[in-house]
Design a protein around this motif. Structure first.
Motif, PDB file in Angstrom:
ATOM      1  N   PRO A  48       0.838  -1.203   0.000  1.00  0.00           N
ATOM      2  CA  PRO A  48       0.000   0.000   0.000  1.00  0.00           C
ATOM      3  C   PRO A  48       0.871   1.250   0.000  1.00  0.00           C
ATOM      4  CG  PRO A  48       0.004  -1.066   2.145  1.00  0.00           C
ATOM      5  CD  PRO A  48       0.650  -2.016   1.182  1.00  0.00           C
ATOM      6  N   THR A  49       0.370   2.303  -0.623  1.00  0.00           N
ATOM      7  CA  THR A  49       1.116   3.555  -0.686  1.00  0.00           C
ATOM      8  C   THR A  49       0.364   4.627   0.092  1.00  0.00           C
ATOM      9  OG1 THR A  49      -0.051   4.287  -2.655  1.00  0.00           O
ATOM     10  CG2 THR A  49       1.913   2.934  -2.984  1.00  0.00           C
ATOM     11  N   ILE A  50       0.941   5.778   0.136  1.00  0.00           N
ATOM     12  CA  ILE A  50       0.307   6.863   0.880  1.00  0.00           C
ATOM     13  C   ILE A  50      -1.107   7.179   0.367  1.00  0.00           C
ATOM     14  CG2 ILE A  50       0.436   9.366   1.246  1.00  0.00           C
ATOM     15  CD1 ILE A  50       3.147   9.070   2.238  1.00  0.00           C
ATOM     16  N   PRO A  51      -1.312   7.230  -0.930  1.00  0.00           N
ATOM     17  CA  PRO A  51      -2.684   7.442  -1.406  1.00  0.00           C
ATOM     18  C   PRO A  51      -3.643   6.381  -0.867  1.00  0.00           C
ATOM     19  CG  PRO A  51      -1.150   7.822  -3.195  1.00  0.00           C
ATOM     20  CD  PRO A  51      -0.342   7.329  -2.040  1.00  0.00           C
ATOM     21  N   ASP A  52      -3.196   5.156  -0.797  1.00  0.00           N
ATOM     22  CA  ASP A  52      -4.047   4.090  -0.258  1.00  0.00           C
ATOM     23  C   ASP A  52      -4.443   4.404   1.180  1.00  0.00           C
ATOM     24  OD1 ASP A  52      -3.790   2.659  -2.627  1.00  0.00           O
ATOM     25  OD2 ASP A  52      -1.977   1.641  -1.930  1.00  0.00           O
ATOM     26  N   VAL A  53      -3.429   4.728   1.951  1.00  0.00           N
ATOM     27  CA  VAL A  53      -3.676   5.012   3.363  1.00  0.00           C
ATOM     28  C   VAL A  53      -4.550   6.257   3.504  1.00  0.00           C
ATOM     29  CG1 VAL A  53      -2.611   5.632   5.559  1.00  0.00           C
ATOM     30  CG2 VAL A  53      -1.496   3.963   4.061  1.00  0.00           C
ATOM     31  N   ALA A 103      -4.544  15.720  16.043  1.00  0.00           N
ATOM     32  CA  ALA A 103      -4.458  14.424  16.714  1.00  0.00           C
ATOM     33  C   ALA A 103      -5.419  13.420  16.094  1.00  0.00           C
ATOM     34  CB  ALA A 103      -4.748  14.580  18.204  1.00  0.00           C
ATOM     35  N   THR A 104      -6.620  13.860  15.794  1.00  0.00           N
ATOM     36  CA  THR A 104      -7.604  12.929  15.230  1.00  0.00           C
ATOM     37  C   THR A 104      -7.169  12.425  13.860  1.00  0.00           C
ATOM     38  OG1 THR A 104      -8.802  14.961  14.687  1.00  0.00           O
ATOM     39  CG2 THR A 104      -9.724  13.570  16.429  1.00  0.00           C
ATOM     40  N   ALA A 105      -6.753  13.358  13.038  1.00  0.00           N
ATOM     41  CA  ALA A 105      -6.317  12.953  11.699  1.00  0.00           C
ATOM     42  C   ALA A 105      -5.166  11.965  11.805  1.00  0.00           C
ATOM     43  CB  ALA A 105      -5.891  14.176  10.900  1.00  0.00           C
ATOM     44  N   ARG A 106      -4.224  12.308  12.648  1.00  0.00           N
ATOM     45  CA  ARG A 106      -3.058  11.434  12.797  1.00  0.00           C
ATOM     46  C   ARG A 106      -3.497  10.024  13.172  1.00  0.00           C
ATOM     47  NH1 ARG A 106      -0.476  14.192  15.728  1.00  0.00           N
ATOM     48  NH2 ARG A 106       1.477  14.679  14.656  1.00  0.00           N
ATOM     49  N   GLN A 107      -4.392   9.966  14.130  1.00  0.00           N
ATOM     50  CA  GLN A 107      -4.819   8.654  14.593  1.00  0.00           C
ATOM     51  C   GLN A 107      -5.488   7.860  13.473  1.00  0.00           C
ATOM     52  OE1 GLN A 107      -3.679   7.633  17.537  1.00  0.00           O
ATOM     53  NE2 GLN A 107      -4.266   5.729  16.545  1.00  0.00           N
ATOM     54  N   ARG A 108      -6.352   8.530  12.723  1.00  0.00           N
ATOM     55  CA  ARG A 108      -7.039   7.843  11.629  1.00  0.00           C
ATOM     56  C   ARG A 108      -6.034   7.314  10.611  1.00  0.00           C
ATOM     57  NH1 ARG A 108     -11.546  11.519  10.424  1.00  0.00           N
ATOM     58  NH2 ARG A 108     -11.512  10.700   8.288  1.00  0.00           N
ATOM     59  N   VAL A 109      -5.068   8.149  10.320  1.00  0.00           N
ATOM     60  CA  VAL A 109      -4.038   7.740   9.350  1.00  0.00           C
ATOM     61  C   VAL A 109      -3.246   6.549   9.866  1.00  0.00           C
ATOM     62  CG1 VAL A 109      -1.892   8.427   8.237  1.00  0.00           C
ATOM     63  CG2 VAL A 109      -3.820  10.022   8.334  1.00  0.00           C
ATOM     64  N   LEU A 110      -2.804   6.650  11.100  1.00  0.00           N
ATOM     65  CA  LEU A 110      -1.996   5.572  11.672  1.00  0.00           C
ATOM     66  C   LEU A 110      -2.777   4.262  11.715  1.00  0.00           C
ATOM     67  CD1 LEU A 110       0.333   7.216  11.902  1.00  0.00           C
ATOM     68  CD2 LEU A 110      -0.020   7.537  14.360  1.00  0.00           C
ATOM     69  N   ARG A 144      -8.181   5.521   2.730  1.00  0.00           N
ATOM     70  CA  ARG A 144      -8.843   4.775   3.795  1.00  0.00           C
ATOM     71  C   ARG A 144      -9.094   5.655   5.017  1.00  0.00           C
ATOM     72  NH1 ARG A 144      -9.231  -0.064   7.159  1.00  0.00           N
ATOM     73  NH2 ARG A 144      -9.813  -1.572   5.581  1.00  0.00           N
ATOM     74  N   ALA A 145      -8.193   6.587   5.257  1.00  0.00           N
ATOM     75  CA  ALA A 145      -8.337   7.450   6.425  1.00  0.00           C
ATOM     76  C   ALA A 145      -9.227   8.655   6.121  1.00  0.00           C
ATOM     77  CB  ALA A 145      -6.962   7.919   6.894  1.00  0.00           C
ATOM     78  N   GLY A 146      -9.520   8.847   4.854  1.00  0.00           N
ATOM     79  CA  GLY A 146     -10.370   9.969   4.484  1.00  0.00           C
ATOM     80  C   GLY A 146      -9.686  11.315   4.599  1.00  0.00           C
ATOM     81  N   VAL A 147      -8.387  11.346   4.288  1.00  0.00           N
ATOM     82  CA  VAL A 147      -7.672  12.618   4.309  1.00  0.00           C
ATOM     83  C   VAL A 147      -6.881  12.736   3.011  1.00  0.00           C
ATOM     84  CG1 VAL A 147      -7.454  12.620   6.817  1.00  0.00           C
ATOM     85  CG2 VAL A 147      -5.658  11.600   5.407  1.00  0.00           C
ATOM     86  N   SER A 148      -6.226  13.849   2.836  1.00  0.00           N
ATOM     87  CA  SER A 148      -5.415  14.019   1.629  1.00  0.00           C
ATOM     88  C   SER A 148      -4.088  13.282   1.784  1.00  0.00           C
ATOM     89  CB  SER A 148      -5.127  15.491   1.395  1.00  0.00           C
ATOM     90  OG  SER A 148      -4.220  15.950   2.365  1.00  0.00           O
ATOM     91  N   THR A 149      -3.438  13.077   0.659  1.00  0.00           N
ATOM     92  CA  THR A 149      -2.144  12.394   0.719  1.00  0.00           C
ATOM     93  C   THR A 149      -1.143  13.205   1.537  1.00  0.00           C
ATOM     94  OG1 THR A 149      -1.425  13.490  -1.309  1.00  0.00           O
ATOM     95  CG2 THR A 149      -2.481  11.335  -1.537  1.00  0.00           C
TER      96      THR A 149
END
Lengths: 361, 361
Positions: free
Chosen positions: B11-16, B39-46, B19-24
């Motif tokens: 998986p690449t950053i666009p994939d992540v 903090a919220t965005a970070r958590q979703r991404v992680l 899935r997290a619903g944020v920009s690359t």
DNA sequence: CTGAAAGCGCTAACAG
DNA sequence: CTGTTAGCGCTTTCAG
């Protein structure tokens, strides 16, 4: 400007192409050795590259090709001659095949091994060679394998992992060695070995196949010759000489001490000899010694040690062959390469004192 | 499909990001630990990254940052315990600082060393540690340094190169050891050492500073105590035990043989002991032995060897400290770190037989 | 704090 | 045989 040292910008393909008066594609083809380029164009490009001091940017290339031409080598401790020799064999073959090797030490810690695998995945290495710290904890190995890295296990097996493996028959080799001891008249044979429990895993299990197998061979030999197995004569410490030394002193300090000691690797053998010396005992008069692995110094100590030698360099070399073959596209069922061992009889074994005095055990 | 094994697409950053619903960009910031992310965005991404099994693509990152977080380690032979220990020290510190290490062996061949440097430049390693095969051929080292790679020399110096260096005072250490021999009454002291001429260079020159310096220390000791220097007692072979063994036999076979032997490293010491044994001579009764480097087996042979110990692990560790500091932006004049050595007196030295019999030399 | 867009240096189609 | 054109996956302005 950031604090990081500025890496001087090296010339790129456009630079070379410009100087050679061709397109980047042609320059790239000449430089990369692919596609077709006229002899004249190639020469101009190569000349321009030399003049500019051009160096292919491996990262850029691998982003496209999907190959990094890099292999990972994960060992417990490169200071241990066994791993050093394995690594030498591995890097020699890898280098000849055009692969570079990233070396990682784990100190037998499963956590370090996991971290190492993660790093190697981030680097997208084409293949990974591991001397696994545990024969049971292998999810991280499987995960790396699943993401496409070729995998080869060296020295130690992992039952749950169907990948190429290069080992020796540790059980048979240990059995042969112990039978040699038994043939000399020994009935109380101590075994000094490495790690029993892996750091980071529940205690009470033996988790490294080499230790398991050598112990199994030891037991087989005893059983086959009607010698009682005495658990108290088996000492599992760690892979460092100090533990082996302490274990040796303990073993030989028993009321009914072993008349022979089996050291399951060369580092342990060092500790065993130190322990014997601590007690002012002599080899082989007071105690016989046999070991696994033929280290360079074993023929220099007095008496020289009787050992089972294994082809350590070849373990690594063969692993690299298997791995590069996979990377280059070889497909097929997992290969289980078992390399031959050899018993080398030297002067460290004599009949036990009791036998020599005519009191047969 | 090409024959090369297909590396499953990770998986690449666009994939992540998807899935997290944020920009690359946001995903990249969270994953890379830079910029600012809620903090919220970070958590979703992680979380998304974990679920997908995301692994940063080191190549892509380094293309932009210009850093590879990789160091090169160029040694003569990792099978040699000296280099193995140096490498261990080096990799430990490098790893702790977040750098991976590519290991290359040269077998003392200057050609291999050149090739190694080229490879490491192609990989754009941030820094390179070398135990140079020659103290005079250094254009390739300078070239690598000029392109921006930090450089550190270990164990051996290269006069023409103003870069960080980690060594010991070989001359002083050798002198101390030889003076110890002289104090014991020896006047004919043989020196068995490693390579004199570097493969690929004109013959007749000694090109490795450790050999030069130890030889210089040997001569200084002799001169300081009015002992004649006899060139015929100096044997330069190569760094392998067999050459040392042969040289030892030759030396001791002379009509006027040395009463003591100085082995300039532990591998050579092994050969020296073998040579002595070949002739059925005893240490220290027939010949005294002293060596450079305290190998693990030296305290186990009988008698244990008197040596000059050097902090081998630290040689590598300090080199890694210097190198990572440079990579991280440290600027300043070249550092010349000289680590301390230590004389360890053990049982391998006795007065020469002639002196013991009262016939003072 | 977040997103869009522009590349890093190279290779890989795809035309010419 | 050669050139043009997209990207590989990521970080980094630059806006918003």
């Amino acid at each position: 400007m950031p604090s990081a040292a500025r890496k001087r910008d090296l010339p790129t393909i456009p630079d070379v192409a410009g100087r050679a008066g061709v397109s980047t594609a042609t320059a790239a083809r000449a430089l990369g050795g692919y596609g077709s380029v006229s002899a004249t164009a190639r020469q101009r490009v190569l000349d321009a590259a030399t003049e500019l001091g051009y160096r292919t940017n491996a990262a850029a290339r691998s982003m496209i090709t999907g190959q990094t031409r890099t292999l990972g080598m994960v060992v417990a401790d490169i200071e241990n001659t066994f791993f050093a020799q394995v690594t030498r064999g591995f890097t020699d073959v890898a280098r000849a095949a055009g692969f570079d090797v990233i070396l990682v030490n784990t100190d037998e810690r499963i956590e370090s091994e996991r971290a190492a695998l993660t790093v190697l995945q981030q680097r997208r290495v084409d293949g990974i060679a591991v001397t696994p710290a545990s024969s049971t904890s292998s999810e991280h190995l499987r995960a790396a394998h699943d993401t496409g890295a070729a995998l080869v296990l060296i020295d130690r097996r992992v039952r749950a992992l169907a990948v190429d493996t290069v080992t020796v028959n540790n059980r048979a080799a240990a059995r042969t060695l112990v039978e040699h001891l038994i043939a000399a008249g020994h009935r109380r044979i101590g075994l000094v070995s490495g790690i029993a429990d892996v750091v980071g895993e529940p205690a009470g299990h033996r988790h490294i196949t080499t230790v398991d197998d050598r112990l199994a061979g030891y037991r087989q030999a005893l059983t086959a010759h009607d010698v009682a197995f005495r658990p108290e004569l088996v000492c599992l410490g760690d892979f460092h000489r100090d533990a082996a030394r302490a274990n040796t002193v303990t073993l030989l300090g028993r009321p009914d001490p072993p008349t022979a000691l089996f050291a399951t690797d060369s580092t342990i053998a060092l500790g065993v000899l130190e322990g014997i010396r601590d007690l002012n005992l002599r080899v082989p008069d007071d105690v016989s010694v046999a070991a696994f692995d033929d280290a360079d110094w074993m023929n220099v100590v007095r008496p020289p040690l009787t050992v089972v030698a294994q082809p350590v360099y070849d373990l690594g070399a063969e692993a690299a062959r298997l791995l590069t073959a996979r990377v280059l596209g070889h497909d097929g069922p997992p290969v289980r390469r078992v390399l031959p061992t050899r018993l080398i009889v030297r002067g460290s074994i004599a009949a036990p004192a009791a036998v020599r005095r005519g009191r047969s055990s």
